[in-house]
Design a protein around this motif. Structure first.
Motif, mmCIF file in Angstrom:
data_model
loop_
_atom_site.group_PDB
_atom_site.id
_atom_site.type_symbol
_atom_site.label_atom_id
_atom_site.label_comp_id
_atom_site.label_asym_id
_atom_site.label_seq_id
_atom_site.Cartn_x
_atom_site.Cartn_y
_atom_site.Cartn_z
ATOM 1 N N SER A 293 31.152 31.795 33.336
ATOM 2 C CA SER A 293 31.841 31.517 33.187
ATOM 3 C C SER A 293 33.479 31.001 32.957
ATOM 4 N N PHE A 294 33.973 32.439 32.883
ATOM 5 C CA PHE A 294 35.722 32.676 33.040
ATOM 6 C C PHE A 294 36.283 32.333 35.017
ATOM 7 N N LEU A 295 35.532 32.368 35.432
ATOM 8 C CA LEU A 295 35.582 32.165 36.923
ATOM 9 C C LEU A 295 35.470 30.814 36.811
ATOM 10 N N GLU A 296 34.387 29.854 36.701
ATOM 11 C CA GLU A 296 34.582 28.497 36.616
ATOM 12 C C GLU A 296 35.459 28.223 35.999
ATOM 13 N N GLU A 297 36.420 28.269 34.820
ATOM 14 C CA GLU A 297 36.955 27.835 33.265
ATOM 15 C C GLU A 297 38.292 28.406 34.372
ATOM 16 N N ILE A 298 38.587 29.292 35.163
ATOM 17 C CA ILE A 298 39.864 28.989 36.131
ATOM 18 C C ILE A 298 39.802 28.449 37.114
ATOM 19 N N GLY A 299 38.885 27.335 37.771
ATOM 20 C CA GLY A 299 39.139 27.086 38.704
ATOM 21 C C GLY A 299 38.750 27.511 39.999
ATOM 22 N N VAL A 300 37.747 28.667 40.548
ATOM 23 C CA VAL A 300 37.301 29.406 41.646
ATOM 24 C C VAL A 300 35.751 28.368 42.228
ATOM 25 N N ASP A 301 35.993 28.466 43.124
ATOM 26 C CA ASP A 301 35.757 27.359 43.887
ATOM 27 C C ASP A 301 33.968 28.092 43.893
ATOM 28 N N GLN A 302 32.947 27.141 43.998
ATOM 29 C CA GLN A 302 31.883 27.102 43.636
ATOM 30 C C GLN A 302 31.579 28.167 44.355
ATOM 31 N N GLN A 303 31.712 27.820 45.700
ATOM 32 C CA GLN A 303 31.095 28.885 47.240
ATOM 33 C C GLN A 303 32.429 30.276 46.901
ATOM 34 N N VAL A 304 32.622 30.529 46.317
ATOM 35 C CA VAL A 304 33.203 31.457 46.013
ATOM 36 C C VAL A 304 32.762 32.340 44.910
ATOM 37 N N ARG A 305 32.521 31.524 43.961
ATOM 38 C CA ARG A 305 31.994 32.682 42.671
ATOM 39 C C ARG A 305 30.328 33.057 43.334
ATOM 40 N N ALA A 306 29.922 32.227 44.018
ATOM 41 C CA ALA A 306 28.294 32.373 44.882
ATOM 42 C C ALA A 306 28.182 33.833 45.153
ATOM 43 N N VAL A 307 29.545 33.558 46.244
ATOM 44 C CA VAL A 307 29.845 35.256 46.846
ATOM 45 C C VAL A 307 29.854 36.914 45.790
ATOM 46 N N LEU A 308 30.332 36.301 45.192
ATOM 47 C CA LEU A 308 30.822 37.269 44.322
ATOM 48 C C LEU A 308 29.616 36.808 43.674
ATOM 49 N N ALA A 309 29.451 36.089 43.020
ATOM 50 C CA ALA A 309 27.534 36.861 42.045
ATOM 51 C C ALA A 309 26.596 37.416 42.721
ATOM 52 N N GLN A 310 26.797 37.891 44.745
ATOM 53 C CA GLN A 310 26.112 37.863 45.563
ATOM 54 C C GLN A 310 26.483 39.516 45.629
ATOM 55 N N TYR A 311 26.971 39.988 45.528
ATOM 56 C CA TYR A 311 27.759 41.267 46.383
ATOM 57 C C TYR A 311 28.840 41.908 45.118
ATOM 58 N N VAL A 312 28.412 41.461 43.882
ATOM 59 C CA VAL A 312 30.001 42.178 43.369
ATOM 60 C C VAL A 312 28.591 42.900 41.738
ATOM 61 N N PRO A 313 28.544 43.809 42.049
ATOM 62 C CA PRO A 313 27.349 44.339 40.521
ATOM 63 C C PRO A 313 27.818 43.794 38.867
ATOM 64 N N LEU A 314 26.946 43.287 38.120
ATOM 65 C CA LEU A 314 27.146 42.883 37.021
ATOM 66 C C LEU A 314 28.366 44.199 36.104
ATOM 67 N N THR A 315 28.934 43.619 35.355
ATOM 68 C CA THR A 315 30.192 44.892 35.214
ATOM 69 C C THR A 315 30.431 44.373 34.043
ATOM 70 N N VAL A 316 30.583 45.451 32.671
ATOM 71 C CA VAL A 316 30.695 44.806 31.225
ATOM 72 C C VAL A 316 31.920 45.510 30.356
ATOM 73 N N PRO A 317 32.398 45.322 29.692
ATOM 74 C CA PRO A 317 32.950 46.113 28.999
ATOM 75 C C PRO A 317 32.148 46.947 27.976
ATOM 76 N N VAL A 318 32.542 48.582 27.502
ATOM 77 C CA VAL A 318 31.789 48.995 26.881
ATOM 78 C C VAL A 318 32.537 48.954 25.213
ATOM 79 N N GLU A 319 31.591 48.652 24.633
ATOM 80 C CA GLU A 319 32.536 48.165 23.045
ATOM 81 C C GLU A 319 31.302 48.671 21.891
ATOM 82 N N HIS A 320 31.632 48.617 21.180
ATOM 83 C CA HIS A 320 30.847 49.284 19.855
ATOM 84 C C HIS A 320 29.881 48.260 19.945
ATOM 85 N N ARG A 321 30.036 46.907 19.412
ATOM 86 C CA ARG A 321 29.625 45.427 19.232
ATOM 87 C C ARG A 321 28.229 46.133 20.492
#
Length: 555
Positions: A293-321
């Motif tokens: 969602s963030f990548l789309e919001e800042i205007g990153v090309d869809q094809q680039v987003r697809a590459v990142l989604a395929q090859y960068v493992p999902l990462t999230v911040p560790v928070e109390h919530r």
């Protein structure tokens, strides 16, 4: 009966990483290279004593298609980071010094670290001051191979000498990008207590490289610098460029005051620099790279987003919530501190205790989906061991300069494993990659055991791999020692047609029938330095004829 082929060498990358031991680090060549590069036996001794496990015993094999994917990921990240929205977001969360324009310098020695297996590739980290490049130059000069299907080092078109020249060109580009017209005359390699650093021998290699190009080079601690009369000085001499190896990424320490002042005054070129760390290497950027969602919001090309989604493992911040949810999923996660480096403070989720977990929740961490590292079987002590490895792509301005692997055992990469350390990356030719996955291969390897009586017996491929993997033992060979013949041949119409290369070495089987490759014969520990063939294992004329008979004739 016709011999059956082994895919050990010259077939698939997976088979090579599992069972190829005939490409190795030539210790004699390494000693010669060290003497030539360092010009001082004491420095050679320093490398061996300070870094005894910095060079792996065997290389790692990676397919050309995987390496193309690595380049694709790096280019996708470059396109993403060039987005104004990305830069604004990243710099807003960094200290003010990250907003300072680094005089056009890009940043040297980016390191993109990947985990890869036969069917998966994932970016696990980005470094903006990746070490080890010059050590990999040494390593590349001390490899020997007898596998015909192996093209060579990757990228490797110009070899280690070409990589050295690209390093010098990279620093020259950083200097000219800073708006300087005069030649680069003095470089400082900067780290805290540099002589105490594990990779201090690499600093010496860089110093030799710069001096060979007529550039004065001084290795210094940040406290050795002085900022006086709008000039950064070391030992009273003006500094043009600082090759920054500090892990104080934002130059916040008191000992960095002179460097910080000179950098902010645009008096000196610093590379890599604080802005590069904020844009690429802060672990929160891994969170951003997997936030579609963030990548789309800042205007990153869809094809680039697809590459990142395929090859960068999902990462999230560790928070109390989300702490409770992450704890439940911890076995499929890897936890890293946002500002960590060198695997410090990093944990596999399945190894966590409650005490450590509490520290993670309150310690500014990210959680990354776990992707298993590659596996390379190698010889150590002198057992055949399964070792882990990751792939590091050294890159400048989005272009891969060199690929290296780090071989290890344990949770994370380290330089404490016997048989582990930096390993060169070898790749197959395009034809080998294509044919390795089909039934009608163009080449294959065949293995045979030769005993002291002159008997020659085939060692079939399935049995060979099971022995190498330590998945089985063979009581019929228990306690015996053999010469191993490995013939790499061309295949036509599914049958051997021509011998391309022959290799010979020694193997032994323990009392339980376990397989143990040997580094050399007890009669002569020195192997042929050209092709890694042990001359004491060569067959007699009669044995050679018998191998040909088994290989080419049917009974």
């Amino acid at each position: 009966m016709q011999a059956t082929s082994s895919t050990k060498c010259g077939s698939t990358v997976a088979a090579l990483n599992e069972a190829c031991f005939c490409v190795s680090l030539d210790q004699a060549a390494l000693v010669n290279v060290l003497a030539e590069q360092l010009g001082d036996s004491e420095l050679s001794d320093l490398l061996k004593s300070r870094c005894p496990h910095v060079f792996a015993a065997r290389p790692v094999f990676v397919s050309p298609s995987r390496l193309r994917q690595v380049s694709e990921v790096i280019q996708a990240i470059e396109q993403t980071v060039s987005s104004p929205g990305w830069r604004e977001h990243a710099l807003n969360s960094a200290p003010p010094i990250a907003r300072h324009d680094p005089r056009g310098a890009w940043g040297v020695f980016f390191g993109y670290d990947f985990h890869l297996s036969e069917d998966k590739l994932g970016l696990i980290e980005i470094n903006t001051n990746a070490g080890g490049a010059m050590l990999n130059v040494l390593l590349a000069r001390a490899q020997r191979s007898c596998c015909s299907g192996v093209v060579g080092l990757s990228p490797g078109q110009e070899g280690p000498g070409g990589f050295e020249q690209s390093i010098l060109h990279m620093f020259a580009q950083e200097w000219s990008a800073s708006g300087e017209k005069r030649p680069l005359t003095r470089v400082v390699i900067l780290d805290e207590s540099p002589q105490a650093q594990y990779l201090y021998p690499e600093f010496l290699l860089f110093q030799r490289l710069f001096e060979s190009a007529g550039i004065d080079c001084i290795i210094a601690d940040p406290a050795d610098l002085a900022f006086h009369n709008d000039c950064l000085l070391v030992d009273g001499k003006p500094v043009d460029l600082v090759y920054n190896r500090l892990t104080d990424f934002y130059l916040e320490g008191d000992n960095c005051s002179a460097l910080r002042s000179a950098y902010l005054a645009d008096i000196v070129t610093v590379t890599p620099h604080p802005r590069a760390y904020a844009l690429y290497a802060d672990k929160r950027r891994l969170v951003d790279l997997t936030n579609s969602s963030f990548l789309e919001e800042i205007g990153v090309d869809q094809q680039v987003r697809a590459v990142l989604a395929q090859y960068v493992p999902l990462t999230v911040p560790v928070e109390h919530r989300n702490a409770e949810q992450l704890w439940e999923r911890r076995r499929s996660l890897f936890f890293k501190p946002v500002s960590g480096f060198g695997s410090r403070g990093a944990y596999r989720g399945d190894k966590l205790t409650k005490r450590v977990w509490e520290e993670i929740v309150g310690g500014n961490y990210v959680a990354q989906s776990l992707l298993a590292p590659g596996e390379r079987r190698t010889i150590a002590d002198p057992q055949v061991r399964p070792m882990k490895f990751d792939l590091r792509a050294y890159a400048y301005a989005g272009k891969v300069q060199w690929n290296a692997a780090r071989v290890y055992q344990g949770q994370t990469t380290n330089f404490r494993t016997e048989g582990g350390g930096f390993a060169p990356v070898f790749t197959l030719g395009e034809e080998e990659e294509r044919t390795g996955s089909t039934e009608q291969r163009s080449h294959a390897s065949f293995t045979f055991l030769l005993d002291e009586t002159g008997a020659v017996d085939e060692l079939p491929h399935p049995q060979y791999l099971a022995l190498v993997r330590a998945e089985k033992a063979t009581s019929t060979l228990a306690g015996k020692r053999f010469r191993l013949a490995d013939w790499y041949v061309a295949i036509e119409d599914g049958r051997p047609s021509k011998v391309i290369r022959e290799w010979y070495g020694w193997v032994a089987f323990d009392a339980a029938g376990g397989y143990h490759p040997e580094r050399g014969s007890p009669k002569n520990d020195e192997s042929d330095s050209d092709d890694n063939i042990d001359s004491t294992a060569l067959p007699t004329r009669e044995e050679h004829d018998r191998i040909e008979e088994l290989l080419f004739k049917s009974e």
